[in-house]
Enzyme design. Sequence first.
Site, PDB file in Angstrom:
ATOM      1  N   ASP B 218       0.785  -1.237   0.000  1.00  0.00           N
ATOM      2  CA  ASP B 218       0.000   0.000   0.000  1.00  0.00           C
ATOM      3  C   ASP B 218       0.817   1.288   0.000  1.00  0.00           C
ATOM      4  O   ASP B 218       0.249   2.356   0.191  1.00  0.00           O
ATOM      5  CB  ASP B 218      -0.953   0.053   1.203  1.00  0.00           C
ATOM      6  CG  ASP B 218      -2.181  -0.783   0.952  1.00  0.00           C
ATOM      7  OD1 ASP B 218      -2.371  -1.158  -0.216  1.00  0.00           O
ATOM      8  OD2 ASP B 218      -2.918  -1.053   1.894  1.00  0.00           O
ATOM      9  N   ALA B 219       2.125   1.194  -0.163  1.00  0.00           N
ATOM     10  CA  ALA B 219       2.891   2.442  -0.230  1.00  0.00           C
ATOM     11  C   ALA B 219       2.655   3.090  -1.594  1.00  0.00           C
ATOM     12  O   ALA B 219       2.182   2.450  -2.530  1.00  0.00           O
ATOM     13  CB  ALA B 219       4.368   2.156  -0.035  1.00  0.00           C
TER      14      ALA B 219
END
Lengths: 376, 600
Positions: B218-219
């Site tokens: 999710d970065a």
Amino acid sequence: MDDVLKEYSKQLPIKIIDEVKKSVPKNVSKSKLKEIMENILEEYKSMKVAFGESVGLISAESIGEPGTQMTLNTFHFAGVSEMNVTMGLPRIIEILDCSKSLSTPMMEIYLTSPLNKGKGIKEYAEKIKETTLGECIKEVSVNLGNSTIEVETDDNKMNILKITKNKIIKIVNTSLKGYTVKESGNLIILKPRGKEDTVNNLFKTKEKIKSIYVSGIKGITQVLPVKKGEEYVIVTAGTNLKEVLGMEGVDSSRSFSNDIREINSILGIEAARQSILNEVTKVIDVQGLNVDVRHIMLVADTMSISGLVKGITRYGVVSEKSSVLARASFETPLRHVINASISGEKDELNSVVENVMLNQVIPVGSGVPKLVVRKE
Amino acid sequence: MTEVYLNGKYVGDVENPQEFVDHIVTERRKNVLTDNLNVLYNEKNNIIEIESSKGRLRRPLIVVKDGKPLITEKHIAQLEKEELSWTDLVSQGLIEYLDALEEENALVAFTEDDLTPEHTHMEVSTLSFLGVCASLVPFSNHNQSARVNAGAKNQKQALGLYVANYLIRMDMDVNLLQSPQVPLVRSAMHTISEYGKHPSGQNLVVAIMSYKGYNMEDAIILNKGSIERGLGRSTYFRPSIAEELRYSGGLIDEVGVPDKEVKGYKSEKDYRLLEGDGIIYPEAAIAEGDVLIGKTSPPRFLSSMDEYNLASNLRRESSLTVKHGEKGVTDMVLITENEEGNKLVQVRIRDLRTPEVGDKFTSRHGQKGVVGLIVNHTDMPFSASGIVPDLIFSPHGIPTRMTIAHLLELVSGKVAALGGRYVDATTFDSEKESDIRNELLTLGFRENGTETMYNGLTGEQFEAKIYVGNMYYLKLKHMVANKLHSRARGPIQLLTRQPTEGRAKEGGLRLGEMEKDTFVAHGASLLLKERFDADKTVVPVCEECGLIAIKDEYKNRHYCPVCGDDVEITNIELAYAFKLILDEFKSLCVYPKLQLKSMY
């Protein structure tokens, strides 16, 4: 072959040697067998736990970590229908705390032939089940005019249970005092002996009648014949090991209950230890988790090492700890400290918790060996 | 006979329940009964429940009769001409509010097309069952419900223009986005709520691809060039407040530059930014430890004896300093008085926050993520037409979360940006996906939104076609600058001598019970001891009675308070917390005797 195996009998446990006997072909050559045994020995030695390894904590982590993934409060339906058994975390807690009253006490009854082939198993199961009077009567009513209680029996039910009316009258007579019991037509009439009873009392006995024990084994509320592999077994709700194991047709070497305390009182501590192991493994397997047996064995051993089954609670295993500080750090600290001071207890600081509290090197792993350098 | 309950209390019975309920409803619509009244006929339990109590959640619905809504074209025309208002519709019984109870008896149609003679009500709008925030999620009917929920929640945390008069406000802990934009893909709620007057995000060029693994879990990857052009740039405001408190005996705090004699005087350097009145000047660059407002307090515990004692008559230093880990510029100084008439000084600090690794961003679909890497403009992938994405989003975020609307917004945003228009993405009432795709085709792009792109580092063409487009992204108020924390040495608690807790107090990071267990499991016993050495102390112990002895540093001698001078006293090393528990045992009248023996 036996000569070679004998050589190793001091270095290897009997169980392993027996297993080798079973699985190695009879015509194995002496040198080949020796090679096998050497390999087994090496493997066995490598599996041994090193001195100073904190096995207890590793066991706790190994059981605790998969425990977090366990679905909370699952009911596993053992067998075809109806019977549900507590599984998952609540069951684990029940086993390890060694609770007195289980939420779902249960038995698995193995049978001898011909019953285990399924012949007459239904009737047999019905015989085990505890039957109360309430189950073999149609209606109980209070006749206020005569101040009597009238019981109408259910002939169908009675046929299945193989009970006669006379027998029922006998049972009621012995278990209810102060009443005369008579048969009249298809009714059984209860009349209070001596003075007329109050209406309130009549209604009370009316309810009492329903719970009078008629036949079967006390404590077993449900029976369910189930096919398990090749044979038929009876799964029950409620347990009464003592009675069941004494019955004819029961394979008493394999039948068991899930109540560990009961097993301990009837079959002894070794059986209890084994059943702790079995019950925990069962829960973990159902959840599809994987825990090495040795961790569970360690827990079962600590619970049964004193000869009695002790739960992992402050009244059980924890109260056996020799260190005051360790006991105090687990629930109700004040009580432990005060009791210790009354008898003047001494804490030798031999275990992990106390030394963590004092900020000293714990006697585990690299904290075990000591090195002293002599000053020259 | 049916029992009737009014606000949970039994009031009587009725013979004909259905007739009774219908009567109540018609009387309510005729305004004979109050509008705040709902009735339920519970056929199963054969009871009627009437509720008129406070605090029920109710929602408006259009009344339907014989499969026809009571609101007609005529009413709508009148509404448009402002001849009718909402309250008129309610009082005429065309729209009524139902609570959870009465909804049990109602059959509500979602759209006019769904209407059948059985229906009793119709939704006012397809959007009306959603709240303000949830209806701001574009294409939300294409999302999993949990994601719409998360998306709605995230928007509340987004930075934007929260009020217009922020310059004269002294709000605690607020952020302002420096160049907010109106979303290209919008829903009807954006118009209704006048979103353009308080926008809280920016339209970014987003590519869905991976970049050297820096957008795992999710970065997101940001383009450094975009940040330098103002992407996600925000300002952080936080006031410091000092009051001149009054104490008993007519003593009072004093704002001003403290004297050098004052107890706890810091250093001249710390006071350098103060002006004559003891307050910092605006637009001063400040760092940790600088004094914002100089203040002194009267001495504590003033007894009659002390009045003759010169030393204790000194005032205490109680200045306001910049908190640990904070920096910025003083923005505004406000001098006023509080309710009690005491002097009140507020100094507002302003800090510019450019996006950095660790800041939190999100789209409007619950697809939140933290900046994993900031890449030079020159190293970012680029398309054949020279478009460089502002943000790179990982494709692994899509399959499990099933946020189809996220993908739809991306193409729609692209169409909006290229076509120079807004795209309507109202829930259940949006533009069609096929129309948007066709429009993209006419604009000269591949209709599925993918483009050929090139590796920014090597210039090679990527084998895969990359899905790029424009999306509305929000910067969330969780910024690393407010959270980053570490400590080697620092303040300790007075009682336990253990490190303080929390970032504000420059606290230690606790190694808890379970973390301790991992050290034990590894047998790393010496490491564990060292890790817990924070409150290590050396304590003299009397060998005779086993209690803690006294070491007199002045006279350089040891003695035991119980056994006197003539005993052997040995120093031992233990955790201060343990010394404390020994003291507590003593207070319980439990005698904790230590028996010493050499470790070797």
